[in-house]
Design an enzyme around this catalytic site. Structure first.
Site, mmCIF file in Angstrom:
data_model
loop_
_atom_site.group_PDB
_atom_site.id
_atom_site.type_symbol
_atom_site.label_atom_id
_atom_site.label_comp_id
_atom_site.label_asym_id
_atom_site.label_seq_id
_atom_site.Cartn_x
_atom_site.Cartn_y
_atom_site.Cartn_z
ATOM 1 N N HIS A 22 11.795 14.785 -18.189
ATOM 2 C CA HIS A 22 10.971 15.997 -18.121
ATOM 3 C C HIS A 22 9.986 15.848 -16.954
ATOM 4 O O HIS A 22 9.320 14.817 -16.814
ATOM 5 C CB HIS A 22 10.240 16.171 -19.451
ATOM 6 C CG HIS A 22 9.198 17.227 -19.420
ATOM 7 N ND1 HIS A 22 9.421 18.453 -18.846
ATOM 8 C CD2 HIS A 22 7.919 17.250 -19.865
ATOM 9 C CE1 HIS A 22 8.330 19.180 -18.946
ATOM 10 N NE2 HIS A 22 7.403 18.473 -19.563
ATOM 11 N N ASN A 42 5.428 21.636 -13.926
ATOM 12 C CA ASN A 42 6.004 21.428 -15.255
ATOM 13 C C ASN A 42 6.490 22.776 -15.784
ATOM 14 O O ASN A 42 5.688 23.669 -16.040
ATOM 15 C CB ASN A 42 4.904 20.835 -16.153
ATOM 16 C CG ASN A 42 5.349 20.633 -17.591
ATOM 17 O OD1 ASN A 42 6.379 21.134 -18.009
ATOM 18 N ND2 ASN A 42 4.545 19.899 -18.351
ATOM 19 N N CYS A 45 8.591 21.078 -24.362
ATOM 20 C CA CYS A 45 9.287 20.472 -23.215
ATOM 21 C C CYS A 45 10.536 19.691 -23.617
ATOM 22 O O CYS A 45 11.333 19.315 -22.759
ATOM 23 C CB CYS A 45 8.322 19.587 -22.434
ATOM 24 S SG CYS A 45 6.816 20.440 -21.989
HETATM 25 N N1 ACO Z 1 -8.696 18.754 -9.923
HETATM 26 C C1 ACO Z 1 -9.693 17.876 -9.726
HETATM 27 N N2 ACO Z 1 -10.204 17.098 -10.715
HETATM 28 C C2 ACO Z 1 -9.670 17.261 -11.940
HETATM 29 C C3 ACO Z 1 -8.619 18.167 -12.211
HETATM 30 C C4 ACO Z 1 -8.139 18.935 -11.140
HETATM 31 N N3 ACO Z 1 -7.134 19.830 -11.268
HETATM 32 N N4 ACO Z 1 -8.287 18.071 -13.518
HETATM 33 C C5 ACO Z 1 -9.095 17.148 -14.054
HETATM 34 N N5 ACO Z 1 -9.935 16.672 -13.105
HETATM 35 C C6 ACO Z 1 -10.985 15.652 -13.239
HETATM 36 C C7 ACO Z 1 -11.471 15.520 -14.659
HETATM 37 O O1 ACO Z 1 -12.484 16.478 -14.923
HETATM 38 C C8 ACO Z 1 -12.020 14.113 -14.668
HETATM 39 O O2 ACO Z 1 -13.278 14.109 -14.090
HETATM 40 P P1 ACO Z 1 -14.452 13.143 -14.658
HETATM 41 O O3 ACO Z 1 -13.924 11.744 -14.455
HETATM 42 O O4 ACO Z 1 -15.609 13.485 -13.805
HETATM 43 O O5 ACO Z 1 -14.597 13.498 -16.106
HETATM 44 C C9 ACO Z 1 -11.086 13.356 -13.725
HETATM 45 O O6 ACO Z 1 -10.425 14.370 -12.928
HETATM 46 C C10 ACO Z 1 -10.020 12.542 -14.428
HETATM 47 O O7 ACO Z 1 -9.455 13.348 -15.475
HETATM 48 P P2 ACO Z 1 -8.281 12.848 -16.370
HETATM 49 O O8 ACO Z 1 -7.915 13.922 -17.353
HETATM 50 O O9 ACO Z 1 -8.575 11.477 -16.883
HETATM 51 O O10 ACO Z 1 -7.132 12.750 -15.255
HETATM 52 P P3 ACO Z 1 -5.716 12.132 -15.411
HETATM 53 O O11 ACO Z 1 -5.531 11.099 -14.390
HETATM 54 O O12 ACO Z 1 -5.387 11.812 -16.841
HETATM 55 O O13 ACO Z 1 -4.780 13.363 -15.001
HETATM 56 C C11 ACO Z 1 -3.416 15.046 -15.998
HETATM 57 C C12 ACO Z 1 -4.821 14.565 -15.728
HETATM 58 C C13 ACO Z 1 -2.740 15.308 -14.658
HETATM 59 C C14 ACO Z 1 -3.497 16.340 -16.799
HETATM 60 C C15 ACO Z 1 -2.623 13.970 -16.774
HETATM 61 O O14 ACO Z 1 -3.369 13.553 -17.873
HETATM 62 C C16 ACO Z 1 -1.277 14.431 -17.244
HETATM 63 O O15 ACO Z 1 -0.394 14.692 -16.458
HETATM 64 N N6 ACO Z 1 -1.036 14.478 -18.567
HETATM 65 C C17 ACO Z 1 0.244 14.804 -19.107
HETATM 66 C C18 ACO Z 1 0.444 16.274 -19.195
HETATM 67 C C19 ACO Z 1 1.860 16.546 -19.686
HETATM 68 O O16 ACO Z 1 2.739 15.771 -19.458
HETATM 69 N N7 ACO Z 1 2.117 17.619 -20.383
HETATM 70 C C20 ACO Z 1 3.491 17.790 -20.829
HETATM 71 C C21 ACO Z 1 3.621 18.403 -22.029
HETATM 72 S S1 ACO Z 1 3.197 20.073 -21.896
HETATM 73 C C22 ACO Z 1 4.137 20.959 -23.016
HETATM 74 O O17 ACO Z 1 4.855 20.434 -23.785
HETATM 75 C C23 ACO Z 1 3.997 22.454 -23.023
#
Ligand code: ACO
Length: 316
Positions: A243, A273, A117
């Site tokens: 990003h 993304n 990214c």
């Molecule tokens: N729908 C519903 N629930 C979900 C989903 C979904 N799509 N995805 C995860 N959950 C659940 C999880 O299972 C978890 O459940 P639990 O509490 O029962 O275990 C709960 O939601 C919370 O999960 P977290 O992973 O803690 O959720 P978070 O608030 O961190 O959000 C996310 C997840 C959106 C992926 C976030 O961490 C994020 O955006 N991270 C950054 C990703 C990024 O920026 N990537 C960029 C680089 S990619 C590249 O370079 C190619």
């Protein structure tokens, strides 16, 4: 004292996303998720998925738009760089095929770069470096991704985040325009990885929380390093173009920097993304909307797999 090297002028921009739109509701029929969860946790509402279009096709659309808008003589191009982690082939590069498709001159370096990214800003930095040693004035810099082909559509933690698209810029060296950058990398193959093993489908695996923590920590550091190097106050920045991974990451960055959220452009609601395409698509949309005026200071920041990060202060 060393003379100040020329900065970058973004002469023209272009962007493209495949026609097929996948809404959050569409995804809720594939994995256990909901529009409400995705919107609230990420800000994403839709993304575009290719139906048969290749990475090259997306790059061609975006690059052609930028070149046409620029009105330049393509023989004045001194580099063609495509930032991507989802090329059509390991070889040839997307950039080489783009050179052929657009009939660009052969006498210039054309190659792909992979910094995930952060890729577009790595490529911009590299293109400037090449131009500084070239007799040619312009470079074509593209970010293009087909991430839909490397998604595990059973993994709700990743498949909801990404989309396909391409963004492009024609740049030229510009005396008197400020350009300050800060790029880095920290080897990490656990937070985000897209494996390349014989017989294994290439699929993105991500520890979302770990990437989230990395992003909210690294982006403000990157911004502050650039401001310090440039001798510019954060209030002097007209737009921050981050990003487009997650709305909450950008909101956290704005709060940490004590800058109004209105200065942070966001379009993840439309594209999700798009990795290396995310910053140039944003720049192109903003340019098309007439948001940029000559002399404006635009601070772009990317972060992603690698782990990598890259920021650039560009004077419009
Ligand atoms: N729908 C519903 N629930 C979900 C989903 C979904 N799509 N995805 C995860 N959950 C659940 C999880 O299972 C978890 O459940 P639990 O509490 O029962 O275990 C709960 O939601 C919370 O999960 P977290 O992973 O803690 O959720 P978070 O608030 O961190 O959000 C996310 C997840 C959106 C992926 C976030 O961490 C994020 O955006 N991270 C950054 C990703 C990024 O920026 N990537 C960029 C680089 S990619 C590249 O370079 C190619």
């Amino acid at each position: 004292m060393q003379p100040t090297l020329p900065g970058i002028h973004i002469v023209a921009t272009g962007h493209y996303a495949p026609e097929k739109v996948i809404t959050n509701d569409d995804l809720s029929h594939i994995v256990d998720t909901s529009d409400e969860w995705i919107k609230k946790r990420t800000g994403i509402e839709r993304r575009h998925f290719s139906e048969g279009e290749k990475n090259l096709d997306l790059a061609v659309h975006a690059a052609r738009q930028a070149i046409e808008q620029s009105g330049i003589d393509i023989n004045e191009l001194g580099a063609c760089i495509v930032a991507t982690f989802s090329p059509d082939y390991f070889v040839p590069s997307v950039a080489c095929l783009l050179q052929r498709e657009l009939g660009l001159p052969e006498e210039m370096p054309s190659f792909d770069m992979n910094a995930a990214c952060s890729g577009f800003l790595y490529a911009l930095h590299t293109a400037r470096g090449i131009l500084l040693q070239s007799e040619k004035r312009y470079a074509l810099v593209v970010g293009s991704e087909i991430i839909s082909k490397v998604l595990d559509m059973e993994d709700r933690g990743t498949c909801i985040l990404f989309g396909d698209g391409a963004g492009a810029a024609v740049i030229e060296l510009a005396e008197g325009k400020q350009y300050v950058s800060y790029l880095g990398a920290r080897g990490d193959d656990t937070s985000i990885v897209c494996p390349n093993a014989d017989g294994v489908r290439h699929i993105v695996h991500m520890d979302g929380s770990s990437v989230f923590r990395f992003a909210v920590g690294t982006v403000p550091v990157c911004v502050n390093k650039i401001l310090e190097k440039a001798g510019v106050d954060k209030d002097e920045i007209d737009y921050y173009v981050c990003h487009q991974a997650n709305k909450r990451i950008i909101e956290s960055v704005a709060a940490k920097l004590e800058q109004p959220i209105e200065k942070f452009y966001m379009n993840m609601q439309e594209y999700g993304n798009t990795s290396a395409a995310s910053v140039p698509i944003a720049l192109s949309e903003m340019n098309q909307a007439g948001l940029f005026k000559p002399g404006m200071k635009v601070l772009c920041v990317g972060f992603g797999a690698g782990l990598t990060w890259a920021g650039a202060l560009i004077e419009w």
